[in-house]
Motif scaffolding. Structure first.
Motif, PDB file in Angstrom:
ATOM      1  N   ALA A  59       0.768  -1.218  -0.044  1.00 40.85           N
ATOM      2  CA  ALA A  59      -0.152   0.012  -0.098  1.00 40.85           C
ATOM      3  C   ALA A  59       0.826   1.247  -0.090  1.00 40.85           C
ATOM      4  O   ALA A  59       2.149   1.185   0.516  1.00 40.85           O
ATOM      5  CB  ALA A  59      -0.953   0.033   1.065  1.00 40.85           C
ATOM      6  N   TRP A  60       0.139   2.170  -0.627  1.00 43.12           N
ATOM      7  CA  TRP A  60       0.737   3.628  -0.433  1.00 43.12           C
ATOM      8  C   TRP A  60       0.122   4.426   0.649  1.00 43.12           C
ATOM      9  O   TRP A  60      -1.145   4.395   0.788  1.00 43.12           O
ATOM     10  CB  TRP A  60       0.623   4.391  -1.850  1.00 43.12           C
ATOM     11  CG  TRP A  60       1.366   3.855  -2.802  1.00 43.12           C
ATOM     12  CD1 TRP A  60       1.297   3.055  -3.837  1.00 43.12           C
ATOM     13  CD2 TRP A  60       2.980   4.360  -2.903  1.00 43.12           C
ATOM     14  NE1 TRP A  60       2.432   2.944  -4.570  1.00 43.12           N
ATOM     15  CE2 TRP A  60       3.427   3.676  -4.251  1.00 43.12           C
ATOM     16  CE3 TRP A  60       3.739   5.539  -2.186  1.00 43.12           C
ATOM     17  CZ2 TRP A  60       4.790   3.989  -4.457  1.00 43.12           C
ATOM     18  CZ3 TRP A  60       5.038   5.402  -2.686  1.00 43.12           C
ATOM     19  CH2 TRP A  60       5.673   4.916  -3.845  1.00 43.12           C
ATOM     20  N   SER A  67      -3.717   3.965  -1.148  1.00 49.21           N
ATOM     21  CA  SER A  67      -4.159   3.138  -2.119  1.00 49.21           C
ATOM     22  C   SER A  67      -3.327   1.729  -1.680  1.00 49.21           C
ATOM     23  O   SER A  67      -2.332   1.851  -1.171  1.00 49.21           O
ATOM     24  CB  SER A  67      -3.954   3.476  -3.666  1.00 49.21           C
ATOM     25  OG  SER A  67      -4.263   2.503  -4.431  1.00 49.21           O
ATOM     26  N   SER A  68      -4.088   0.620  -1.973  1.00 48.34           N
ATOM     27  CA  SER A  68      -3.638  -0.852  -1.921  1.00 48.34           C
ATOM     28  C   SER A  68      -3.817  -1.677  -3.048  1.00 48.34           C
ATOM     29  O   SER A  68      -4.704  -1.399  -3.863  1.00 48.34           O
ATOM     30  CB  SER A  68      -4.155  -1.195  -0.707  1.00 48.34           C
ATOM     31  OG  SER A  68      -3.536  -2.461  -0.434  1.00 48.34           O
ATOM     32  N   ARG A 102      -7.520  -1.088  -4.186  1.00 47.44           N
ATOM     33  CA  ARG A 102      -8.334  -0.052  -3.154  1.00 47.44           C
ATOM     34  C   ARG A 102      -7.801   1.388  -3.273  1.00 47.44           C
ATOM     35  O   ARG A 102      -6.653   1.661  -3.129  1.00 47.44           O
ATOM     36  CB  ARG A 102      -8.334  -0.690  -1.640  1.00 47.44           C
ATOM     37  CG  ARG A 102      -8.767  -2.128  -1.398  1.00 47.44           C
ATOM     38  CD  ARG A 102     -10.240  -2.426  -1.617  1.00 47.44           C
ATOM     39  NE  ARG A 102     -10.665  -3.756  -1.323  1.00 47.44           N
ATOM     40  CZ  ARG A 102     -10.507  -4.680  -2.348  1.00 47.44           C
ATOM     41  NH1 ARG A 102     -10.298  -4.454  -3.470  1.00 47.44           N
ATOM     42  NH2 ARG A 102     -10.872  -5.806  -1.957  1.00 47.44           N
ATOM     43  N   TYR A 103      -8.854   2.256  -3.073  1.00 47.27           N
ATOM     44  CA  TYR A 103      -8.482   3.527  -2.868  1.00 47.27           C
ATOM     45  C   TYR A 103      -9.164   4.550  -1.842  1.00 47.27           C
ATOM     46  O   TYR A 103     -10.217   4.224  -1.814  1.00 47.27           O
ATOM     47  CB  TYR A 103      -8.614   4.313  -4.208  1.00 47.27           C
ATOM     48  CG  TYR A 103      -7.760   3.758  -5.412  1.00 47.27           C
ATOM     49  CD1 TYR A 103      -6.658   4.211  -5.529  1.00 47.27           C
ATOM     50  CD2 TYR A 103      -8.578   2.732  -6.233  1.00 47.27           C
ATOM     51  CE1 TYR A 103      -5.923   3.533  -6.817  1.00 47.27           C
ATOM     52  CE2 TYR A 103      -7.817   2.273  -7.332  1.00 47.27           C
ATOM     53  CZ  TYR A 103      -6.404   2.807  -7.695  1.00 47.27           C
ATOM     54  OH  TYR A 103      -5.863   2.282  -8.631  1.00 47.27           O
ATOM     55  N   ALA A 104      -8.481   5.458  -1.276  1.00 50.77           N
ATOM     56  CA  ALA A 104      -9.243   6.218  -0.548  1.00 50.77           C
ATOM     57  C   ALA A 104     -10.017   7.113  -1.240  1.00 50.77           C
ATOM     58  O   ALA A 104      -9.904   7.581  -2.253  1.00 50.77           O
ATOM     59  CB  ALA A 104      -7.953   7.332   0.164  1.00 50.77           C
ATOM     60  N   ASP A 105     -11.346   7.573  -0.852  1.00 53.27           N
ATOM     61  CA  ASP A 105     -12.183   8.381  -1.483  1.00 53.27           C
ATOM     62  C   ASP A 105     -11.563   9.564  -2.206  1.00 53.27           C
ATOM     63  O   ASP A 105     -12.021  10.145  -3.046  1.00 53.27           O
ATOM     64  CB  ASP A 105     -13.559   8.774  -0.242  1.00 53.27           C
ATOM     65  CG  ASP A 105     -14.176   7.633  -0.056  1.00 53.27           C
ATOM     66  OD1 ASP A 105     -14.902   7.668   0.900  1.00 53.27           O
ATOM     67  OD2 ASP A 105     -14.262   6.507  -0.732  1.00 53.27           O
ATOM     68  N   ARG A 154      -8.462   9.718  -9.598  1.00 51.34           N
ATOM     69  CA  ARG A 154      -7.358  10.717  -9.679  1.00 51.34           C
ATOM     70  C   ARG A 154      -6.017   9.823  -9.550  1.00 51.34           C
ATOM     71  O   ARG A 154      -5.196  10.082 -10.459  1.00 51.34           O
ATOM     72  CB  ARG A 154      -7.212  11.937  -9.063  1.00 51.34           C
ATOM     73  CG  ARG A 154      -8.332  12.848  -8.885  1.00 51.34           C
ATOM     74  CD  ARG A 154      -8.052  14.075  -8.098  1.00 51.34           C
ATOM     75  NE  ARG A 154      -7.941  13.719  -6.766  1.00 51.34           N
ATOM     76  CZ  ARG A 154      -6.664  14.116  -6.147  1.00 51.34           C
ATOM     77  NH1 ARG A 154      -5.828  14.482  -6.399  1.00 51.34           N
ATOM     78  NH2 ARG A 154      -6.794  13.837  -4.604  1.00 51.34           N
ATOM     79  N   PHE A 155      -5.818   8.779  -8.842  1.00 55.66           N
ATOM     80  CA  PHE A 155      -4.751   7.731  -8.481  1.00 55.66           C
ATOM     81  C   PHE A 155      -4.885   6.622  -9.037  1.00 55.66           C
ATOM     82  O   PHE A 155      -5.914   6.078  -8.830  1.00 55.66           O
ATOM     83  CB  PHE A 155      -4.277   7.920  -7.188  1.00 55.66           C
ATOM     84  CG  PHE A 155      -3.700   9.147  -6.522  1.00 55.66           C
ATOM     85  CD1 PHE A 155      -3.924  10.417  -7.260  1.00 55.66           C
ATOM     86  CD2 PHE A 155      -3.320   9.248  -5.252  1.00 55.66           C
ATOM     87  CE1 PHE A 155      -3.467  11.613  -6.649  1.00 55.66           C
ATOM     88  CE2 PHE A 155      -2.868  10.478  -4.713  1.00 55.66           C
ATOM     89  CZ  PHE A 155      -2.924  11.675  -5.166  1.00 55.66           C
TER      90      PHE A 155
END
Length: 125
Positions: free
Chosen positions: A35-36, A49-50, A59-62, A67-68
């Protein structure tokens, strides 16, 4: 012996893009995900993100979704984070991390045992 080395951080204007890299070496165990995370001064380290090794699911943070993009090059033992449309609130030190167990909550930094040294991302005009 586990080593994670991040690179690619820079000073960029709002709306710009960066691609971060994390090279993993010395891992003698099977890890389930990588993960980052990022951390701004005075704030807790937060998950960005993971990517899971079993099926490549992401997986991404909202705050960064759409964008990422996280990706992985298995042959190069490298995980990437493509960051587009960067905003000032994206500023921080970006770290890659590996949990020693399957994380029940990928966004919980406490579940990660190995970290890189971090790379600075600064978004400012």
């Amino acid at each position: 012996q586990v080593q994670l080395v991040e690179s690619g951080g820079d000073l960029v204007q709002p709306g710009g893009s960066l691609r971060l890299s994390c090279v993993v070496s010395g891992v003698t165990f099977d890890y389930y995900s990588i993960a980052w995370f990022r951390q701004a001064p005075g704030k807790e380290r937060e998950g960005v993100s993971s990517i899971f090794t079993s099926d490549g699911s992401k997986r991404y943070a909202d705050s960064v979704q759409a964008r990422f993009t996280i990706s992985r090059d298995i042959a190069k033992n490298t995980v990437y984070l493509q960051m587009n449309d960067l905003k000032p609130e994206d500023t921080g030190v970006y770290y890659c991390g590996i949990p020693s167990r399957l994380a029940s909550d990928w966004e919980d930094a406490a579940e990660y045992d190995h970290w890189g040294q971090g790379t600075q991302v600064s978004v400012s005009s």
